[in-house]
Scaffold this motif. Structure first.
Motif, short mmCIF file in Angstrom:
data_model
loop_
_atom_site.label_atom_id
_atom_site.label_comp_id
_atom_site.label_asym_id
_atom_site.label_seq_id
_atom_site.Cartn_x
_atom_site.Cartn_y
_atom_site.Cartn_z
N LYS A 1 0.69 -0.65 -0.14
CA LYS A 1 -0.35 0.03 0.12
C LYS A 1 0.95 0.98 -0.24
O LYS A 1 0.29 2.12 -0.39
CB LYS A 1 -0.88 -0.21 1.16
N ALA A 2 1.68 1.23 0.61
CA ALA A 2 2.97 2.26 0.52
C ALA A 2 3.72 2.57 -0.33
O ALA A 2 3.99 3.99 -0.82
CB ALA A 2 3.62 2.54 2.08
N LYS A 3 4.26 1.17 -0.86
CA LYS A 3 5.52 1.28 -1.96
C LYS A 3 4.75 1.15 -3.40
O LYS A 3 5.32 1.91 -4.07
CB LYS A 3 6.60 0.58 -1.47
N GLY A 4 4.16 0.34 -3.56
CA GLY A 4 3.50 -0.17 -4.67
C GLY A 4 4.04 -0.95 -5.26
O GLY A 4 2.86 -1.87 -6.73
N TYR A 5 4.57 -2.07 -4.53
CA TYR A 5 5.74 -3.26 -5.08
C TYR A 5 4.94 -4.40 -3.96
O TYR A 5 5.55 -4.11 -3.09
CB TYR A 5 6.76 -3.48 -6.16
N THR B 1 15.22 0.73 -15.78
CA THR B 1 15.37 1.51 -15.93
C THR B 1 16.48 2.64 -15.02
O THR B 1 16.87 0.92 -14.42
CB THR B 1 13.89 3.36 -15.53
N TRP C 1 22.75 7.86 -8.77
CA TRP C 1 23.45 8.20 -7.28
C TRP C 1 24.73 8.68 -7.33
O TRP C 1 25.81 7.85 -6.79
CB TRP C 1 23.15 6.63 -6.32
N ARG D 1 17.30 -4.67 -8.18
CA ARG D 1 17.85 -3.66 -8.29
C ARG D 1 19.01 -4.03 -8.34
O ARG D 1 19.71 -4.94 -7.85
CB ARG D 1 18.34 -2.93 -7.34
N ARG E 1 0.28 8.88 -3.52
CA ARG E 1 0.61 7.79 -2.49
C ARG E 1 2.14 7.82 -1.74
O ARG E 1 2.91 7.10 -0.83
CB ARG E 1 0.97 6.05 -3.69
N GLY F 1 12.50 8.01 -0.81
CA GLY F 1 12.89 6.40 -1.24
C GLY F 1 12.02 6.08 -2.77
O GLY F 1 11.84 7.32 -3.26
N ASP F 2 11.36 4.89 -3.17
CA ASP F 2 10.99 5.16 -4.11
C ASP F 2 9.72 4.75 -4.18
O ASP F 2 9.14 3.37 -3.85
CB ASP F 2 11.74 4.40 -5.77
N TYR F 3 8.82 5.16 -5.52
CA TYR F 3 7.82 4.31 -5.23
C TYR F 3 7.06 3.77 -5.99
O TYR F 3 7.34 3.94 -8.20
CB TYR F 3 6.38 5.60 -4.90
N TYR F 4 5.84 3.12 -6.74
CA TYR F 4 5.57 2.92 -8.22
C TYR F 4 4.06 3.21 -8.27
O TYR F 4 2.85 2.39 -7.22
CB TYR F 4 6.05 1.62 -8.26
N ARG G 1 7.62 5.54 -11.88
CA ARG G 1 8.09 5.31 -11.09
C ARG G 1 9.14 6.05 -10.41
O ARG G 1 9.44 6.72 -11.32
CB ARG G 1 9.37 4.07 -11.10
N VAL H 1 10.76 8.30 -8.01
CA VAL H 1 12.15 8.36 -6.08
C VAL H 1 12.18 9.37 -6.22
O VAL H 1 13.12 10.60 -7.14
CB VAL H 1 13.98 8.27 -7.45
N LYS I 1 10.17 8.10 -13.66
CA LYS I 1 10.72 7.24 -15.06
C LYS I 1 9.36 7.10 -15.04
O LYS I 1 8.16 6.26 -14.10
CB LYS I 1 11.23 5.48 -14.31
#
Lengths: 217, 373, 165
Positions: free
Chosen positions: A95-99, A128, A132, A156, B91, B304-307, B320, B322, B333
């Protein structure tokens, strides 16, 4: 449950990564033990030589205790490190991150991971890169998903910024051909083994990589 | 010559260049074809003629200033792209959306989907040689554009969503107009069916042309009507529900054959399903705010990263992002569905006749600025 | 294909020029050169509701050899620029260029510090006659642009100007 199945399948990739991490730790422990035995032998010799003089014995015992104490102190940080998460696929809060699954791998393991995912009929969603620049590393992020049961897997991998190289997966997932070309266009990551790593979105003679953080037009 | 197109001196082939300016390429797409007479030996799409640097702008523009870009990626279903970006940032930043705003989002997105499919229908039949359905499709589309213009202010490249809701509310004229449009369109669809779908020329041009197997869809990542025409039951609105889609009762058309006719039928059926969703949404529309009570002044997603993925008219559009806690994205992305759909063009057209390859390209529903971003 | 100098005619026939001008203005044949979003509004202008056919410009020819006016509708990227120049050179004289939309006028919303991919306006390498602003411009705006071009060709305007009261 697909998530559990794929997590288990991917954690098999980490077995030899964990072995290499435990070996130096075992060496360290053995070295510490060797030193301790030498110290103990020396202490015993001292006690044997001085004969059972209580002061000397106490001193020897103290010396022995001092020697064992640091050994124990050395052992404790090692034990304290173990409760940290061992390397492996991590489940995330959808729910928070999507994956669902976050997998961190070294570059050599990527084709193997792709083969495992193709066997389970995951489809490739996108590839993609992320620059950093503070850590002087380039990260490649692979998104996978499944048609029948929702399960998003993110893989990753990090590589050096000066000479980035990651093995290609375009012989496993043909769709990755274009995704890798685009990532090479924007970041300069070389995918070793790719059939034609030419510019896809930039002009054919472009030699710049626009999405790097230090790109100046 | 790059490695993909090796000329064999014993084979009498010639290289033909399709595009970038061509009436059949929907945008600026160039396809390098190696032909053996009328048969295609190899086809390689060449992209980049409309690369407009959206991902670089994602890092340069603040979160809010990127909103106009979303409409220009795929201009035919711009609201879905708005929705994908806004939902991803919501989100990441944990912004709640009031219910009325969610319903308005669904109604406008589905109207946009119908207009996108109508334009695809007209342009596709134009590629195959029939000019009349294009004019009818544009005429129907003008009604939707009038409705959406009264709400959002623009005809084509909408920028209607904001973080936490939408910026303008609908009025009774809009609701009455939408119901009127649905009634009119329901009378039109049988006409399209009789004039075009049952037309023997169209059937001969599309049946068994350009088969795409399920295995190919997995290896290339094809989604949307291209996958649903090959027997894959994947729709982001059902498989990975977002917004208020779980409250509506609609079907996902899936056809097994995998040829161009199947993809055509999927899109024609989706028009009807979208109309069902709009009717249910209009019936259930709740009262309330269209923006959150605590106004969103500064959007600051956590590090953080989200999708987030939404179902655009062409497939699963994913964002996506970051974030590094500042007021611009660190990396944005945009996963465009047509990019993955077009990547299977090289494998699917081996050995086809050139007109059949154009029929396949039309049935993939390409919008090139979305591929090039 | 370099820049050629077209010699003006030695003898001027005034009435003939006027008739030719009237003929050219009332039957401008545009080239289907839609690059991006503005192309859809160009198609909508040619479709049933706004109907560019009543101004004579309905026949959109795909081949540059058969057109009079090139409507540059959309963003010109640096990769596309040589193709646009080639198409312009292939058009026979007399020819005109309409820059439709903000991207063709000056790069549009895609101009930012450090941009690497687009040409900021069609007039950087083409002689533009009429500019139509908008993102995308409404079909009525494109029709107004065609009428402006007709005025440029003939010298007088066909329709009265709309004035706000």
């Amino acid at each position: 449950m697909l998530l559990a199945k794929i997590k288990e399948a991917l954690s098999s990739l980490y077995e030899d990564i964990q072995e290499t991490q435990e070996a130096p730790a075992a060496d360290d422990a053995a070295a510490v033990e060797a030193e301790a035995t030498v110290v103990e032998a020396a202490a015993e010799e001292e006690t044997a030589a001085i004969d059972t003089a209580p002061v000397a014995a106490d001193a020897a015992e103290e010396a022995q205790a001092k020697e064992t104490a640091p050994e124990q102190e050395d052992a404790e940080p090692e034990e304290a490190e173990e409760p940290q998460a061992p390397p492996g696929p991590k489940e995330t809060d959808y729910k928070a991150k999507g994956y669902h699954l976050d997998v961190d791998l070294p570059p050599e393991k990527i084709p193997e991971a792709a083969e495992i995912l193709l066997r389970e009929n995951f489809f490739i969603e996108s590839i993609t890169g992320v620059d950093w620049i503070d850590e002087q590393q380039l990260e490649a992020v692979y998104d996978f998903n499944h048609f029948d049961e929702l399960c998003r897997v993110v893989i990753r991998t990090r590589t050096d910024r000066d000479n980035p190289a990651i093995p290609t997966i375009s012989h496993i997932y043909q769709g990755a051909n274009w995704h890798e070309r685009e990532t090479h266009d924007f970041f300069g990551i070389k995918f070793t083994g790719h059939p034609n790593l030419e510019p896809l979105l930039l002009p054919e003679d472009a030699d710049f990589h626009p999405l790097l953080k230090d790109f100046k037009a | 010559m790059n490695g993909l197109l090796q000329q064999d001196v014993n084979q009498e082939t010639f290289t033909l260049n399709l595009g970038p300016q061509h009436p059949a390429t929907h945008g600026v797409l160039r396809v390098k074809l190696v032909m053996d007479g009328e048969y295609i030996v190899e086809a390689e799409p060449v992209l980049g003629y409309i690369h407009r640097m959206h991902e670089k702008m994602g890092e340069n523009r603040t979160w809010v200033k990127f909103l106009p870009n979303c409409g220009r990626m795929d201009y035919l279903s711009a609201l879905s792209y708005n929705h994908g970006y806004v939902a991803a940032v919501e989100r990441a930043a944990g912004i709640e959306v009031p219910e009325r705003a969610e319903y308005l989002r669904v109604i406008t997105v589905e109207l946009n989907r119908i207009s996108s499919h109508l334009l695809w229908f007209g342009a596709f039949v134009l590629d195959l040689g029939g000019f009349t359905p294009l004019l009818y499709a544009f005429d129907d589309r003008e009604f939707i554009l009038d409705l959406l213009e009264s709400v959002t202010g623009s005809r084509l490249t909408y920028c209607y969503f904001r973080f936490g809701g939408v910026y303008n509310d609908i009025d009774d004229a809009f609701i009455a107009g939408t119901r009127e449009f649905i009634k009119k369109q329901r009378k039109r669809m049988p006409m399209y069916d009789a004039l075009v779908t049952k037309n023997i020329i169209l059937i001969k041009r599309l049946k068994e042309i350009g088969p795409i197997s399920k295995d190919m869809a997995i290896r290339y990542g094809a989604t949307g009507p291209v996958a649903r025409g090959s027997g894959i039951n994947y729709d982001v609105r059902k498989n990975e529900p977002y917004s208020v889609y779980p409250e509506f009762d609609f079907d996902v058309p899936v056809y097994e054959e995998g040829d161009s006719m199947a993809r055509y039928m999927v899109r024609m059926d989706e028009i009807e399903q979208s109309m069902r969703i709009i009717e249910q949404a209009l019936d259930k529309l709740p009262e309330g705010d269209i923006k959150p009570k605590k106004a969103v002044k500064l959007v600051k997603p956590e590090k953080g990263d989200y999708y987030h993925a939404v179902e655009a008219a062409r497939g699963s559009f994913g964002v996506r992002l970051v974030s590094d806690g500042t007021n611009t994205a660190y990396r944005l992305k945009l996963r465009s569905p047509t990019y993955s759909n077009l990547s299977l063009y090289g494998e699917a057209t081996k050995g086809m006749l050139l007109p059949d390859a154009l029929a396949l390209m039309g049935s993939l529903d390409l919008v090139i600025p979305e591929i090039d971003r | 294909m370099g820049n050629e100098v077209v010699q003006p005619p030695i003898i001027h026939f005034d009435t003939l020029d006027k008739i030719l001008g009237l003929g050219r203005a009332n039957s401008l044949w545009p080239m289907t050169f839609g690059l991006a979003c503005c192309a859809i509004e160009m198609m909508a202008t040619g479709a049933a509701r706004f109907d560019l056919a009543r101004f004579g410009a309905e026949v959109f020819r795909p081949s540059p050899r058969q057109c009079d006016v090139m409507i540059v509708a959309g963003t010109i990227s640096k990769k596309m620029e040589p193709a646009v120049k080639t198409l312009y050179d292939q058009m026979p004289e007399p020819k005109w260029v309409i820059a439709m939309g903000n991207c063709a006028i000056s790069g549009g919303p895609f101009v930012f510090e450090g941009q690497y991919g687009i040409v900021e306006g069609a007039d950087k390498f083409l002689p533009v006659d009429v500019y139509i602003p908008g993102c995308p411009p409404r079909p009525e705006a494109l029709i107004e642009g065609i009428l402006e071009l007709e005025e440029k060709v003939t010298g007088h305007r066909r329709w009265p100007r709309v004035e706000a009261k």
